[in-house]
Each structure stands twice: as structure tokens, then as C-alpha cells.
Motif scaffolding. Structure first.
Motif, PDB file in Angstrom:
ATOM      1  N   GLU A  42     -24.779 105.336 -10.356  1.00  0.00           N
ATOM      2  CA  GLU A  42     -26.198 105.610 -10.612  1.00  0.00           C
ATOM      3  C   GLU A  42     -26.794 104.578 -11.567  1.00  0.00           C
ATOM      4  O   GLU A  42     -27.940 104.152 -11.395  1.00  0.00           O
ATOM      5  CB  GLU A  42     -26.354 107.017 -11.197  1.00  0.00           C
ATOM      6  CG  GLU A  42     -27.781 107.395 -11.578  1.00  0.00           C
ATOM      7  CD  GLU A  42     -28.717 107.453 -10.380  1.00  0.00           C
ATOM      8  OE1 GLU A  42     -29.937 107.419 -10.603  1.00  0.00           O
ATOM      9  OE2 GLU A  42     -28.238 107.539  -9.237  1.00  0.00           O
ATOM     10  N   HIS A  43     -26.028 104.159 -12.570  1.00  0.00           N
ATOM     11  CA  HIS A  43     -26.521 103.150 -13.509  1.00  0.00           C
ATOM     12  C   HIS A  43     -26.812 101.836 -12.783  1.00  0.00           C
ATOM     13  O   HIS A  43     -27.852 101.206 -12.994  1.00  0.00           O
ATOM     14  CB  HIS A  43     -25.493 102.902 -14.620  1.00  0.00           C
ATOM     15  CG  HIS A  43     -25.341 104.044 -15.577  1.00  0.00           C
ATOM     16  ND1 HIS A  43     -26.404 104.791 -16.026  1.00  0.00           N
ATOM     17  CD2 HIS A  43     -24.238 104.561 -16.183  1.00  0.00           C
ATOM     18  CE1 HIS A  43     -25.975 105.718 -16.866  1.00  0.00           C
ATOM     19  NE2 HIS A  43     -24.663 105.597 -16.969  1.00  0.00           N
ATOM     20  N   CYS A  59     -29.896 102.085 -10.396  1.00  0.00           N
ATOM     21  CA  CYS A  59     -31.169 102.038 -11.129  1.00  0.00           C
ATOM     22  C   CYS A  59     -31.518 100.601 -11.518  1.00  0.00           C
ATOM     23  O   CYS A  59     -32.675 100.184 -11.425  1.00  0.00           O
ATOM     24  CB  CYS A  59     -31.102 102.922 -12.365  1.00  0.00           C
ATOM     25  SG  CYS A  59     -31.116 104.693 -12.003  1.00  0.00           S
ATOM     26  N   ALA A  60     -30.515  99.833 -11.954  1.00  0.00           N
ATOM     27  CA  ALA A  60     -30.762  98.433 -12.297  1.00  0.00           C
ATOM     28  C   ALA A  60     -31.140  97.625 -11.070  1.00  0.00           C
ATOM     29  O   ALA A  60     -32.059  96.797 -11.101  1.00  0.00           O
ATOM     30  CB  ALA A  60     -29.521  97.829 -12.968  1.00  0.00           C
ATOM     31  N   ARG A 116     -34.775  98.102  -9.890  1.00  0.00           N
ATOM     32  CA  ARG A 116     -35.738  97.289 -10.635  1.00  0.00           C
ATOM     33  C   ARG A 116     -35.604  95.806 -10.282  1.00  0.00           C
ATOM     34  O   ARG A 116     -36.565  95.056 -10.350  1.00  0.00           O
ATOM     35  CB  ARG A 116     -35.533  97.476 -12.140  1.00  0.00           C
ATOM     36  CG  ARG A 116     -35.850  98.891 -12.636  1.00  0.00           C
ATOM     37  CD  ARG A 116     -35.887  98.938 -14.136  1.00  0.00           C
ATOM     38  NE  ARG A 116     -36.922  98.048 -14.646  1.00  0.00           N
ATOM     39  CZ  ARG A 116     -36.974  97.620 -15.909  1.00  0.00           C
ATOM     40  NH1 ARG A 116     -36.039  97.982 -16.768  1.00  0.00           N
ATOM     41  NH2 ARG A 116     -37.942  96.813 -16.289  1.00  0.00           N
ATOM     42  N   LEU A 136     -31.167  93.750 -16.843  1.00  0.00           N
ATOM     43  CA  LEU A 136     -31.574  95.053 -16.312  1.00  0.00           C
ATOM     44  C   LEU A 136     -30.448  96.080 -16.453  1.00  0.00           C
ATOM     45  O   LEU A 136     -30.703  97.256 -16.713  1.00  0.00           O
ATOM     46  CB  LEU A 136     -31.990  94.914 -14.848  1.00  0.00           C
ATOM     47  CG  LEU A 136     -33.306  94.174 -14.609  1.00  0.00           C
ATOM     48  CD1 LEU A 136     -33.503  93.887 -13.128  1.00  0.00           C
ATOM     49  CD2 LEU A 136     -34.487  94.960 -15.154  1.00  0.00           C
ATOM     50  N   ILE A 137     -29.209  95.640 -16.272  1.00  0.00           N
ATOM     51  CA  ILE A 137     -28.065  96.538 -16.485  1.00  0.00           C
ATOM     52  C   ILE A 137     -27.971  96.916 -17.961  1.00  0.00           C
ATOM     53  O   ILE A 137     -27.779  98.088 -18.309  1.00  0.00           O
ATOM     54  CB  ILE A 137     -26.760  95.876 -16.006  1.00  0.00           C
ATOM     55  CG1 ILE A 137     -26.783  95.682 -14.488  1.00  0.00           C
ATOM     56  CG2 ILE A 137     -25.547  96.731 -16.406  1.00  0.00           C
ATOM     57  CD1 ILE A 137     -25.622  94.856 -13.946  1.00  0.00           C
ATOM     58  N   GLU A 183     -30.385  96.958 -20.117  1.00  0.00           N
ATOM     59  CA  GLU A 183     -31.512  97.831 -20.455  1.00  0.00           C
ATOM     60  C   GLU A 183     -31.235  99.269 -20.030  1.00  0.00           C
ATOM     61  O   GLU A 183     -31.674 100.215 -20.695  1.00  0.00           O
ATOM     62  CB  GLU A 183     -32.792  97.335 -19.790  1.00  0.00           C
ATOM     63  CG  GLU A 183     -34.010  98.160 -20.186  1.00  0.00           C
ATOM     64  CD  GLU A 183     -35.282  97.652 -19.561  1.00  0.00           C
ATOM     65  OE1 GLU A 183     -36.289  98.383 -19.624  1.00  0.00           O
ATOM     66  OE2 GLU A 183     -35.284  96.539 -19.010  1.00  0.00           O
ATOM     67  N   ARG A 184     -30.515  99.439 -18.947  1.00  0.00           N
ATOM     68  CA  ARG A 184     -30.143 100.781 -18.500  1.00  0.00           C
ATOM     69  C   ARG A 184     -29.376 101.524 -19.582  1.00  0.00           C
ATOM     70  O   ARG A 184     -29.423 102.754 -19.669  1.00  0.00           O
ATOM     71  CB  ARG A 184     -29.302 100.676 -17.222  1.00  0.00           C
ATOM     72  CG  ARG A 184     -28.763 101.996 -16.703  1.00  0.00           C
ATOM     73  CD  ARG A 184     -29.856 102.896 -16.196  1.00  0.00           C
ATOM     74  NE  ARG A 184     -29.334 104.180 -15.758  1.00  0.00           N
ATOM     75  CZ  ARG A 184     -30.070 105.221 -15.409  1.00  0.00           C
ATOM     76  NH1 ARG A 184     -31.387 105.137 -15.443  1.00  0.00           N
ATOM     77  NH2 ARG A 184     -29.502 106.351 -15.034  1.00  0.00           N
ATOM     78  N   HIS A 185     -28.703 100.758 -20.434  1.00  0.00           N
ATOM     79  CA  HIS A 185     -27.919 101.342 -21.529  1.00  0.00           C
ATOM     80  C   HIS A 185     -28.600 101.137 -22.885  1.00  0.00           C
ATOM     81  O   HIS A 185     -27.946 101.162 -23.923  1.00  0.00           O
ATOM     82  CB  HIS A 185     -26.518 100.741 -21.527  1.00  0.00           C
ATOM     83  CG  HIS A 185     -25.744 101.052 -20.289  1.00  0.00           C
ATOM     84  ND1 HIS A 185     -25.061 102.234 -20.094  1.00  0.00           N
ATOM     85  CD2 HIS A 185     -25.578 100.343 -19.133  1.00  0.00           C
ATOM     86  CE1 HIS A 185     -24.499 102.235 -18.902  1.00  0.00           C
ATOM     87  NE2 HIS A 185     -24.789 101.107 -18.298  1.00  0.00           N
ATOM     88  N   GLN A 218     -34.071  95.077 -23.625  1.00  0.00           N
ATOM     89  CA  GLN A 218     -35.369  95.362 -23.020  1.00  0.00           C
ATOM     90  C   GLN A 218     -36.358  94.226 -23.215  1.00  0.00           C
ATOM     91  O   GLN A 218     -37.085  93.854 -22.294  1.00  0.00           O
ATOM     92  CB  GLN A 218     -35.949  96.653 -23.597  1.00  0.00           C
ATOM     93  CG  GLN A 218     -37.265  97.075 -22.954  1.00  0.00           C
ATOM     94  CD  GLN A 218     -37.702  98.457 -23.403  1.00  0.00           C
ATOM     95  OE1 GLN A 218     -36.995  99.120 -24.153  1.00  0.00           O
ATOM     96  NE2 GLN A 218     -38.849  98.894 -22.950  1.00  0.00           N
TER      97      GLN A 218
END
Length: 312
Positions: A109-110, A113-114, A117, A289-290, A292-294, A298
Motif C-alpha cells: 500500500e505504501h 500510494c507513492a 502520485r 515520494l516514497i 514522503e509517504r513515511h 516533502q
């Protein structure tokens, strides 16, 4: 090889006439004269030997044959547009493809989501995700087979890593399995008498066997889905990521076992770039982006996006 009877420009003009509802409107949208558009479509019909448009009143309508050919032409012009865009991206150093190595316990899922985007910003870059296990991820890093790696445990010696998250592994079996009826915590000698399910290390040259492997009988599988299917049939026990089995635990399809001295394990996951020197803008963007998921990186991502929007 036979020469094409039509040109892309002719098909683009036909599409514009249909999309804008007539020659006059299309001429205004394309900033061309109406007579040039009339000539282009007439020549296209003559070259193909088929009528594509027919005028009813003041509006041009597609013929049944024209509808079929127009639909096919849209695929053609879209592909050419993407090809031209790719050529421009390659000239700017934007990678045509990326390969991501994902430790199998990392929540998909992580990554999804990346990638969601990344998609509108990727400029046609193809992405390949390779699932890997244990030292298999290290092998991908050491042999430079991936652009980005999500690694479990300690990264290979000499490589920097950015921590992402921790994954909890728990010991499981079916409620019908004999181990489920024994008093907790279980002794490892009792556990060793039963079938253990393990996930195969994906390294071609695994230096050693990792994990609790004291069971007298062991089945080796390639992924967690296979292990779940076998567990639900009441066969064996297995260590699996908690996030993958929450639903099965809630529904009572699986039960958690308590092992004396080791009822759960926490595995740290981190992001590794095997070769910073060859990292391109697409890989940098996906990396950020990965992160930022964590909750990391950002500001860098926003700067990258703003730069792209300004260039466009």
C-alpha cells in the motif's frame, strides 16, 4: 515497403473537425484557414478511396466507415505524441524506465500510494517492481539491478540507507492446528515437531539460512499468499507480517501463537539507492515520494513538482 497514403497531420485535422463540430470551429482552434482544412480532409478521403465525412446542413458528420477509422486514428496520433514526448525526455536525461526492489514484507500500500502520485509526473517512465526476500534484496543492491531498493534489516556494507518503518512479524497457525490448543507460551522443542512454512530467499547465492528453522519438517514457498492458503487448511505454522493477516485474525481464520522468548519480531525497513552517480530525475522523484509517504522529504518533492510545472 509500401508508402503510406495518408499523413498524421491529415488525421489530426479530421479529429479536430469532428471534435469541434465543423470546419470553421476547427480552423479557429488550429489557427488555420477553413479552406486548408477542407482541402486536407478531401484529399484524405480521395487517397483512401472512402468517404469519412458527410455534410448535413451546416455540420459535418462522420460516416460509419469514418467512425471506425477515426477511432483507430486517435490511437495512432496518441502513440506518436507519446513517442515525441519520450524523445524529449530522453534528451533531458529523464529515464525511460525504473526498477524498484521491494522486500516482500514491505506493505505494498505504501508503494502504491507513492506510485499513484508518481504516475501523472512520470512522463511515460516504465516502472518494474521486483519482490525480493532476505538476502535477495541485498543481492539486487550489490549487483546494481535496481534503481531503488526497499531493504529489510541492515543494508549491505558500504551503502547508506534512509529508515522507513518497522514491520512486526508474528507466529501463526490455524485454529484447528494442534499447536493452537497447547498452553502458551510454546516451547521451541514442541514447535520443532510440526511443519514450518518459510518464504524462499530470492538470492541466487544465499550465504546462509535465516530465520527460525528448527522444525523437523519444512515447506519452502515463494510468497505469503501461498503460505496463507496452506495455513488456513490447518497445515503448519509460519511467521508472517501482522499487516497482512489482520483480517484473518479478526475473522478467526488464523490464531497467533506465543513462543517462549520470541512471540514477535520487528524488522526495520529502509530505502537504499544502489548508485547515486547514475540516479536520474525520475528515480529522484520516486525516491522522494516514497520518503514522503513515511513523513520525510516533502519539501524536496514539492520543489520537484513546482519545477516541472514551471517548465511545462
Amino acid at each position: 515497403m509500401s508508402r503510406a497514403k495518408s499523413t498524421l497531420e491529415q488525421w489530426r485535422i479530421l479529429q479536430a473537425v469532428v471534435d469541434h463540430g465543423g470546419y470553421a470551429q476547427a480552423a479557429e482552434a488550429l489557427n488555420k484557414s477553413q479552406s486548408s482544412l477542407n482541402h486536407a480532409v478531401a484529399k484524405l478521403q480521395h487517397q483512401l478511396g472512402i468517404e469519412l465525412l458527410e455534410v448535413r446542413g451546416r455540420k459535418a458528420h462522420l460516416t460509419p466507415q469514418g467512425e471506425v477509422l477515426l477511432r483507430r486514428s486517435r490511437h495512432l496520433t496518441q502513440m506518436v505524441g507519446e513517442l515525441e514526448q519520450l524523445a524529449g525526455n530522453l534528451e533531458q536525461g529523464w529515464e525511460p524506465s525504473l526498477t524498484v526492489g521491494r522486500e516482500l514484507i514491505y506493505p505494498m500500500e505504501h508503494l502504491v500510494c507513492a506510485l499513484a502520485r508518481f504516475l501523472p509526473l512520470c512522463r511515460g517512465t516504465r516502472v518494474t517492481v521486483l519482490d525480493s526476500v532476505i538476502t535477495g534484496t541485498h543481492e539486487l543492491i550489490l549487483e546494481n539491478k535496481v534503481d531503488i531498493a526497499i531493504c529489510g534489516g541492515q543494508p549491505p556494507k558500504g551503502y547508506l540507507a534512509e529508515p522507513l518503518c518497522e514491520i512486526e512479524l508474528i507466529l501463526l497457525c490455524s485454529p484447528q492446528h494442534p499447536l493452537a490448543s497447547l498452553p502458551a507460551p510454546l516451547d521451541d522443542k514442541e514447535l520443532a515437531r510440526h511443519l514450518q512454512l518459510v518464504i524462499k530467499d530470492t538470492a541466487l547465492k544465499s550465504p546462509k539460512e535465516l530465520g527460525w528453522l528448527k522444525a523437523e519438517q519444512r515447506w519452502t514457498l515463494s510468497n505469503f499468499h501461498e503460505a496463507l492458503a496452506i495455513l488456513k487448511r490447518g497445515m503448519g505454522f509460519c511467521w508472517l507480517p501482522l499487516h497482512l493477516v489482520e483480517q484473518e485474525l479478526e475473522m478467526g481464520e488464523l490464531v497467533r501463537l506465543q513462543l517462549q522468548g520470541s512471540s514477535a519480531r520487528r524488522v526495520p525497513l529502509s530505502l537504499v539507492i544502489p548508485n547515486r552517480d547514475r540516479q536520474g530525475p525520475a528515480a529522484r522523484l520516486l525516491e522522494q515520494l516514497i520518503l514522503e509517504r513515511h513523513g520525510k522529504g516533502q519539501e524536496t518533492v514539492e520543489t520537484e513538482q513546482t519545477r516541472d510545472e514551471t517548465n511545462d
